[in-house]
Design an enzyme around this catalytic site. Sequence first.
Site, PDB file in Angstrom:
ATOM      1  N   ASP A  14     -21.534  -1.922  -7.003  1.00 58.32           N
ATOM      2  CA  ASP A  14     -20.506  -2.151  -5.970  1.00 58.32           C
ATOM      3  C   ASP A  14     -20.530  -3.618  -5.539  1.00 58.32           C
ATOM      4  O   ASP A  14     -20.854  -3.926  -4.407  1.00 58.32           O
ATOM      5  CB  ASP A  14     -20.739  -1.213  -4.754  1.00 58.32           C
ATOM      6  CG  ASP A  14     -22.097  -1.424  -4.087  1.00 58.32           C
ATOM      7  OD1 ASP A  14     -23.024  -1.976  -4.736  1.00 58.32           O
ATOM      8  OD2 ASP A  14     -22.239  -1.075  -2.904  1.00 58.32           O
ATOM      9  N   ASP A  18     -25.667  -9.284  -4.359  1.00 56.98           N
ATOM     10  CA  ASP A  18     -26.865  -9.007  -5.171  1.00 56.98           C
ATOM     11  C   ASP A  18     -26.509  -8.211  -6.425  1.00 56.98           C
ATOM     12  O   ASP A  18     -27.115  -8.399  -7.481  1.00 56.98           O
ATOM     13  CB  ASP A  18     -27.985  -8.335  -4.353  1.00 56.98           C
ATOM     14  CG  ASP A  18     -27.550  -7.059  -3.672  1.00 56.98           C
ATOM     15  OD1 ASP A  18     -26.349  -6.893  -3.390  1.00 56.98           O
ATOM     16  OD2 ASP A  18     -28.426  -6.210  -3.414  1.00 56.98           O
ATOM     17  N   ASN A  43     -20.297  -1.406  -0.932  1.00 56.15           N
ATOM     18  CA  ASN A  43     -20.268  -2.668  -0.191  1.00 56.15           C
ATOM     19  C   ASN A  43     -18.858  -3.036   0.269  1.00 56.15           C
ATOM     20  O   ASN A  43     -18.688  -3.799   1.208  1.00 56.15           O
ATOM     21  CB  ASN A  43     -20.810  -3.814  -1.050  1.00 56.15           C
ATOM     22  CG  ASN A  43     -22.326  -3.793  -1.121  1.00 56.15           C
ATOM     23  OD1 ASN A  43     -23.000  -3.370  -0.187  1.00 56.15           O
ATOM     24  ND2 ASN A  43     -22.866  -4.247  -2.244  1.00 56.15           N
ATOM     25  N   ASN A 164     -32.743  -0.171   6.251  1.00 49.59           N
ATOM     26  CA  ASN A 164     -32.001  -1.340   6.724  1.00 49.59           C
ATOM     27  C   ASN A 164     -30.736  -0.943   7.496  1.00 49.59           C
ATOM     28  O   ASN A 164     -30.365  -1.574   8.468  1.00 49.59           O
ATOM     29  CB  ASN A 164     -31.696  -2.344   5.581  1.00 49.59           C
ATOM     30  CG  ASN A 164     -30.968  -1.731   4.401  1.00 49.59           C
ATOM     31  OD1 ASN A 164     -30.583  -0.562   4.423  1.00 49.59           O
ATOM     32  ND2 ASN A 164     -30.764  -2.511   3.350  1.00 49.59           N
ATOM     33  N   GLU A 170     -31.875   3.410   3.937  1.00 44.99           N
ATOM     34  CA  GLU A 170     -31.403   2.232   3.190  1.00 44.99           C
ATOM     35  C   GLU A 170     -29.912   2.413   2.892  1.00 44.99           C
ATOM     36  O   GLU A 170     -29.456   3.541   2.696  1.00 44.99           O
ATOM     37  CB  GLU A 170     -32.231   2.107   1.897  1.00 44.99           C
ATOM     38  CG  GLU A 170     -31.837   0.967   0.982  1.00 44.99           C
ATOM     39  CD  GLU A 170     -30.622   1.253   0.127  1.00 44.99           C
ATOM     40  OE1 GLU A 170     -29.903   0.311  -0.221  1.00 44.99           O
ATOM     41  OE2 GLU A 170     -30.395   2.447  -0.181  1.00 44.99           O
ATOM     42  N   PHE A 171     -29.146   1.318   2.764  1.00 44.36           N
ATOM     43  CA  PHE A 171     -27.689   1.386   2.662  1.00 44.36           C
ATOM     44  C   PHE A 171     -27.170   2.322   1.571  1.00 44.36           C
ATOM     45  O   PHE A 171     -26.314   3.181   1.824  1.00 44.36           O
ATOM     46  CB  PHE A 171     -27.096  -0.022   2.464  1.00 44.36           C
ATOM     47  CG  PHE A 171     -25.603  -0.006   2.289  1.00 44.36           C
ATOM     48  CD1 PHE A 171     -24.764   0.082   3.392  1.00 44.36           C
ATOM     49  CD2 PHE A 171     -25.025  -0.047   1.026  1.00 44.36           C
ATOM     50  CE1 PHE A 171     -23.379   0.125   3.242  1.00 44.36           C
ATOM     51  CE2 PHE A 171     -23.648  -0.001   0.865  1.00 44.36           C
ATOM     52  CZ  PHE A 171     -22.821   0.083   1.976  1.00 44.36           C
ATOM     53  N   ASN A 172     -27.631   2.166   0.325  1.00 44.80           N
ATOM     54  CA  ASN A 172     -27.042   2.940  -0.779  1.00 44.80           C
ATOM     55  C   ASN A 172     -27.235   4.449  -0.590  1.00 44.80           C
ATOM     56  O   ASN A 172     -26.362   5.241  -0.966  1.00 44.80           O
ATOM     57  CB  ASN A 172     -27.631   2.509  -2.130  1.00 44.80           C
ATOM     58  CG  ASN A 172     -27.151   1.138  -2.558  1.00 44.80           C
ATOM     59  OD1 ASN A 172     -26.114   0.668  -2.089  1.00 44.80           O
ATOM     60  ND2 ASN A 172     -27.910   0.488  -3.429  1.00 44.80           N
TER      61      ASN A 172
HETATM   62  C1  BDR Z   1     -28.255  -2.356  -1.098  1.00 50.87           C
HETATM   63  O1  BDR Z   1     -27.121  -2.295  -0.243  1.00 50.87           O
HETATM   64  C2  BDR Z   1     -26.162  -3.246  -0.633  1.00 50.87           C
HETATM   65  O2  BDR Z   1     -25.762  -3.999   0.465  1.00 50.87           O
HETATM   66  C3  BDR Z   1     -26.781  -4.101  -1.704  1.00 50.87           C
HETATM   67  O3  BDR Z   1     -25.826  -4.454  -2.681  1.00 50.87           O
HETATM   68  C4  BDR Z   1     -27.882  -3.254  -2.258  1.00 50.87           C
HETATM   69  O4  BDR Z   1     -27.434  -2.457  -3.338  1.00 50.87           O
HETATM   70  C5  BDR Z   1     -29.451  -2.827  -0.298  1.00 50.87           C
HETATM   71  O5  BDR Z   1     -29.738  -1.941   0.740  1.00 50.87           O
HETATM   72 CA    CA Z   2     -25.326  -2.909  -4.421  1.00 53.11          CA
END
Ligand code: BDR
Ligand code: CA
Length: 314
Positions: A14, A18, A43, A164, A170-172
């Site tokens: 996405d 990164d 994202n 995060n 975590e985001f994903n």
């Molecule tokens: C993940 O979330 C996205 O913001 C980044 O691309 C990465 O895959 C990190 O938590």
């Molecule tokens: Ca990502």
Amino acid sequence: MDAEVPRKIIVDCDPGHDDAVALLLASTHPGLDILAVTTVAGNSTIANVTRNALGLAELLDITAPVAAGATRPLVANSEDDGFHGETGLSGVTLPATSAASPALDPRHAVDLIIELVMSHAPGEITLVPTGPFTNIALAVRREPRIARRVREVVLMGGAADVGNMTATAEFNVWFDPEAAEIVFSAGWPVRMVGLDVTMQALATPAVIERARAIGTARGRLLTEMLDAASPGYLKDGFPGPALHDVVAVAAVVAPELVEFEQAPIRVELTGTHTRGMTVVDRRRWIPRAVPTQYARALDVDGFWNLLLDAAARP
Ligand code: BDR
Ligand code: CA
């Protein structure tokens, strides 16, 4: 790794700063062969991340098909947190589309993933998801036989320790927790490259200066991504940006850089404060003969050397 026999991978992503650098490493390293780039909302919107993937394919000479996938999570109503800006790659200029630009593959990402895995020999393809896991979950639900055919899933997501997006998520995984739970419990080998290691590789000013000094087109792309990703991290008190998704690619191509430990991993789906948390069962007396592993240590210097060497290739 034997450079003669590149590992066949599908990058489900996405982009995202990164993710873009993950594509840079994956497309440049001779140990990897990208069979497809598939996109998923995360994202940014599916339109934005797909446009970004096509622009990156052009910049990085990726000739594999690029196919768009899920427009939203399976169940959740998550929306992106704007961390990568309005376009998903804010601060970065991608090439304007021309007649020579790569065209979007007409297949849905989920169909393409299934097609590729089923038409290759068992154990040939590694899936590298670096966005929410919606496409991968849909693929394994629609064609369960892929669980026995992929070599492994090496994903960026989750955390054994802190999150995060929330204290624990975590985001994903947070974006589509139901999809993540499907992926972790599908029975195929999963290596989870989570925040525990990706937050160890922060691009300090010294790393960014090394990138800036490279002088190749890839070096410039890397520097642009690092510069664009920096403000959000500096604002939060970090010495520089993390490149989470790149660590997952590194774990495939340079396994000696990342230390993994086998452990059961499940996703919290109902917790009031913990939805989207990856629950990594680290109790020592729990049977560890499971197909899931989490990354617990990273050779940080080795990681930057790998990436900067890739960016230095003409
Ligand atoms: C993940 O979330 C996205 O913001 C980044 O691309 C990465 O895959 C990190 O938590
Ligand atoms: Ca990502």
